[in-house]
Design a protein around this motif. Sequence first.
Motif, short mmCIF file in Angstrom:
data_model
loop_
_atom_site.label_atom_id
_atom_site.label_comp_id
_atom_site.label_asym_id
_atom_site.label_seq_id
_atom_site.Cartn_x
_atom_site.Cartn_y
_atom_site.Cartn_z
N ALA A 31 -2.44 -28.19 -64.57
CA ALA A 31 -3.37 -27.51 -63.66
C ALA A 31 -3.51 -26.05 -64.03
O ALA A 31 -4.60 -25.46 -63.90
CB ALA A 31 -2.88 -27.64 -62.22
N SER A 32 -2.44 -25.44 -64.52
CA SER A 32 -2.49 -24.02 -64.88
C SER A 32 -3.47 -23.76 -66.00
O SER A 32 -4.07 -22.69 -66.08
CB SER A 32 -1.09 -23.53 -65.27
OG SER A 32 -0.19 -23.65 -64.19
N SER A 33 -3.65 -24.74 -66.89
CA SER A 33 -4.58 -24.57 -68.00
C SER A 33 -5.97 -25.09 -67.67
O SER A 33 -6.98 -24.52 -68.10
CB SER A 33 -4.05 -25.27 -69.26
OG SER A 33 -3.85 -26.65 -69.02
N LEU A 34 -6.05 -26.17 -66.89
CA LEU A 34 -7.35 -26.75 -66.56
C LEU A 34 -8.06 -26.00 -65.44
O LEU A 34 -9.29 -25.86 -65.44
CB LEU A 34 -7.17 -28.22 -66.15
CG LEU A 34 -6.77 -29.19 -67.26
CD1 LEU A 34 -6.47 -30.57 -66.66
CD2 LEU A 34 -7.88 -29.32 -68.31
N LEU A 35 -7.29 -25.51 -64.46
CA LEU A 35 -7.88 -24.84 -63.29
C LEU A 35 -7.14 -23.52 -63.03
O LEU A 35 -6.50 -23.35 -61.99
CB LEU A 35 -7.79 -25.75 -62.06
CG LEU A 35 -8.53 -27.08 -62.15
CD1 LEU A 35 -8.12 -28.00 -61.01
CD2 LEU A 35 -10.03 -26.85 -62.12
N PRO A 36 -7.21 -22.58 -63.95
CA PRO A 36 -6.42 -21.34 -63.82
C PRO A 36 -6.81 -20.48 -62.63
O PRO A 36 -6.01 -19.67 -62.16
CB PRO A 36 -6.69 -20.62 -65.14
CG PRO A 36 -8.00 -21.17 -65.62
CD PRO A 36 -8.02 -22.59 -65.18
N ALA A 37 -8.03 -20.62 -62.15
CA ALA A 37 -8.49 -19.78 -61.04
C ALA A 37 -8.13 -20.35 -59.67
O ALA A 37 -8.22 -19.65 -58.66
CB ALA A 37 -10.00 -19.57 -61.12
N GLU A 38 -7.74 -21.63 -59.62
CA GLU A 38 -7.43 -22.26 -58.33
C GLU A 38 -6.08 -21.77 -57.81
O GLU A 38 -5.11 -21.69 -58.54
CB GLU A 38 -7.40 -23.79 -58.48
CG GLU A 38 -8.76 -24.41 -58.79
CD GLU A 38 -9.70 -24.36 -57.60
OE1 GLU A 38 -9.21 -24.27 -56.46
OE2 GLU A 38 -10.92 -24.40 -57.81
N ARG A 39 -6.04 -21.47 -56.52
CA ARG A 39 -4.81 -20.99 -55.90
C ARG A 39 -4.01 -22.10 -55.22
O ARG A 39 -2.79 -22.00 -55.10
CB ARG A 39 -5.15 -19.92 -54.85
CG ARG A 39 -5.88 -18.72 -55.40
CD ARG A 39 -4.99 -17.88 -56.29
NE ARG A 39 -5.64 -16.65 -56.70
CZ ARG A 39 -5.60 -15.53 -56.00
NH1 ARG A 39 -4.95 -15.48 -54.86
NH2 ARG A 39 -6.22 -14.45 -56.44
N VAL A 40 -4.71 -23.14 -54.75
CA VAL A 40 -4.03 -24.22 -54.02
C VAL A 40 -4.45 -25.55 -54.64
O VAL A 40 -5.64 -25.87 -54.68
CB VAL A 40 -4.38 -24.21 -52.52
CG1 VAL A 40 -3.62 -25.31 -51.80
CG2 VAL A 40 -4.05 -22.85 -51.91
N LEU A 41 -3.47 -26.30 -55.11
CA LEU A 41 -3.75 -27.54 -55.81
C LEU A 41 -2.92 -28.69 -55.24
O LEU A 41 -1.84 -28.48 -54.71
CB LEU A 41 -3.44 -27.40 -57.30
CG LEU A 41 -4.34 -26.46 -58.10
CD1 LEU A 41 -3.58 -25.88 -59.28
CD2 LEU A 41 -5.57 -27.21 -58.58
#
Length: 297
Positions: free
Chosen positions: A190-200
């Motif tokens: 998730a850190s590489s695919l969705l770096p801008a997301e704060r809550v996953l």
Amino acid sequence: MLNKLHDRYPGSQLQFQKPDFSFNSDMYWFHHEESGQWLGIPAQEVSADSLMVLKTLFEFHDSSIHHAPAAQAWFQYLFSNGEHPSFAKDVPYRLIQFKMSEGEWIREDMEAAFRGFFEKDITILWNGEATGVIIEESNDSLAEEEFLAVSNALESDFFVKTAFYIGIPNKAGTHLHNLFKEEQLLFEQASSLLPAERVLNFERLFPSLITGNLDAFLKKSLLSRLSLLEEDPELLHTIKVFLQNSSNVSLTAKKLYIHRNTLQYRLDKFTEKTGIQLKDFNSALTVYLACLLIEQT
């Protein structure tokens, strides 16, 4: 001087190379700049008075992640293949991973801030200088949307960006341990695919995992079908937010800070140029995957 301290503390480690703090989770580290030496001392071997003196003499790095026996038991269970804690209740637990940007914040202050957001008592584990896990009983647990408020508050108060991955509740046992290992890998992706997301969570991440693992043929087919979105970043963002908000026009317009009529114009423009009806579930799903794929490329 560090050589003498090394002799005094039997469990200490003396080295010239800067240690990897994430692999020395129960150590206090002291650096002597003149000699270049690093000394790691097990936290349980250092008294409070001795620690205060050593802090004044050397550059101090606190890698002693856990002190409380209960937290240490959870740490051994989750990170070192230990037995599940004997004191664990027969209730589902939710594991919330967090990752924070580095800064001048103090771990104790951050823990106090975390606890302030939860109504019930929580256990906080650290497996790195800025990464860790919050363990909470899933009964009356913090709602997922509230984690965004937590992230915003931490950035406002401590100037630190924080991302959360909310795990699936489960009772302590073999399954929870194995599930946590899977969720660790998912959070890394998730850190590489969705770096801008704060809550996953898994549901939010899964569509991005799908697009990230499509073969070349399917990627090409999807992108060629929706090349309009590649050419128009504003429309891409609009369509993505619209689909993320359950195709609710009012809510989407509010999120985008635009008038409903402006949003409707963009939606009509998309339908006119592509022939795709976003009210159709399969069409909406395909378009959403295309949005994610375009953002990944």
